[in-house]
Design a protein around this motif. Structure first.
Motif, short mmCIF file in Angstrom:
data_model
loop_
_atom_site.label_atom_id
_atom_site.label_comp_id
_atom_site.label_asym_id
_atom_site.label_seq_id
_atom_site.Cartn_x
_atom_site.Cartn_y
_atom_site.Cartn_z
N GLY A 1 0.80 -1.21 0.00
CA GLY A 1 0.00 0.00 0.00
C GLY A 1 0.84 1.26 0.00
N TRP A 2 0.11 2.35 0.04
CA TRP A 2 0.74 3.67 0.09
C TRP A 2 0.07 4.52 1.17
N LEU A 3 0.87 5.30 1.80
CA LEU A 3 0.36 6.29 2.74
C LEU A 3 1.12 7.58 2.49
N ARG A 4 0.67 8.66 3.08
CA ARG A 4 1.34 9.94 2.86
C ARG A 4 1.32 10.78 4.13
N GLN A 5 2.24 11.70 4.19
CA GLN A 5 2.31 12.59 5.34
C GLN A 5 2.67 13.99 4.86
N ALA A 6 1.76 14.91 5.13
CA ALA A 6 2.00 16.32 4.80
C ALA A 6 2.67 17.00 5.99
N GLU B 1 -0.50 14.27 10.59
CA GLU B 1 -0.28 12.85 10.81
C GLU B 1 -0.28 12.11 9.48
N ALA B 2 0.33 10.95 9.49
CA ALA B 2 0.33 10.10 8.31
C ALA B 2 -1.10 9.70 7.96
N GLU B 3 -1.37 9.60 6.67
CA GLU B 3 -2.72 9.34 6.16
C GLU B 3 -2.70 8.16 5.21
N PHE B 4 -3.60 7.24 5.40
CA PHE B 4 -3.73 6.10 4.49
C PHE B 4 -4.15 6.59 3.12
N VAL B 5 -3.57 6.02 2.06
CA VAL B 5 -3.91 6.41 0.70
C VAL B 5 -4.57 5.27 -0.07
N VAL C 1 -10.58 10.44 -0.17
CA VAL C 1 -10.07 11.66 -0.78
C VAL C 1 -9.31 11.40 -2.08
N VAL C 2 -8.95 10.16 -2.35
CA VAL C 2 -8.22 9.85 -3.58
C VAL C 2 -8.99 8.89 -4.49
N ARG C 3 -10.06 8.29 -3.99
CA ARG C 3 -10.81 7.33 -4.81
C ARG C 3 -11.29 7.99 -6.09
N GLY C 4 -11.07 7.32 -7.19
CA GLY C 4 -11.45 7.85 -8.49
C GLY C 4 -10.35 8.64 -9.18
N ARG C 5 -9.33 9.05 -8.42
CA ARG C 5 -8.20 9.79 -8.99
C ARG C 5 -6.92 8.98 -8.98
N VAL D 1 -5.06 -4.03 3.05
CA VAL D 1 -4.93 -3.27 4.28
C VAL D 1 -5.90 -2.09 4.25
N THR D 2 -6.53 -1.81 5.37
CA THR D 2 -7.45 -0.67 5.44
C THR D 2 -7.05 0.33 6.51
N SER D 3 -5.99 0.04 7.21
CA SER D 3 -5.55 0.92 8.29
C SER D 3 -4.04 1.02 8.31
N ILE D 4 -3.54 2.21 8.59
CA ILE D 4 -2.09 2.39 8.70
C ILE D 4 -1.50 1.45 9.73
#
Length: 127
Positions: free
Chosen positions: A35-40, A44-48, A63-67, A108-111
């Motif tokens: 999977g991928w996650l991101r942190q701005a 806090e880190a966010e699941f992608v 926030v990313v579904r469809g893109r 996976v559905t959770s960080i």
């Protein structure tokens, strides 16, 4: 111990696309979901997104579904994240991650379920 090496980040403008890649080494790639996650900055880190070990099922943050689209190529031990219609709020360091549970058949559905992260690759989207 798995090693995860991301690449493909960069600076783009709103509406552009980028594809991130992550090569895994050190264990049998096909035994693990990815999977991928991101942190701005300052957040806090966010699941992608995630993909199961068979490449059959995927899961995305709203926030990313469809893109964004996640995929994997087991012959290359690589997981990808295709990012389209990028927005400034997508700006973050993107980390590749591996499911901490071998032979788990669900994405996976959770960080908290990611066992290992890579070093990250910066994605900057400007308006």
């Amino acid at each position: 111990q798995v090693l995860l090496a991301e690449s493909g980040g960069g600076s783009v403008h709103t509406g552009d696309s980028l594809t991130l890649s992550c090569v895994a080494s050190g264990r049998t790639f096909g035994h693990y979901g990815m999977g991928w996650l991101r942190q701005a900055p300052g957040k806090e880190a966010e699941f992608v997104a995630s993909i199961d070990r068979h490449g059959a099922r995927t899961y995305y943050a709203d926030v990313v579904r469809g893109r964004f689209a996640i995929s994997r190529d087991d012959a290359k031990n690589t997981v990808y994240l295709q990012m389209n219609s990028l927005k400034p709020e997508d700006t973050a360091v993107y980390y590749c991650a591996s499911d901490g549970r071998p032979f788990n058949s669900a994405p996976v559905t959770s960080i908290a379920d990611f066992g290992s992260w890579g070093q990250g690759t910066q994605v900057t989207v400007s308006s």
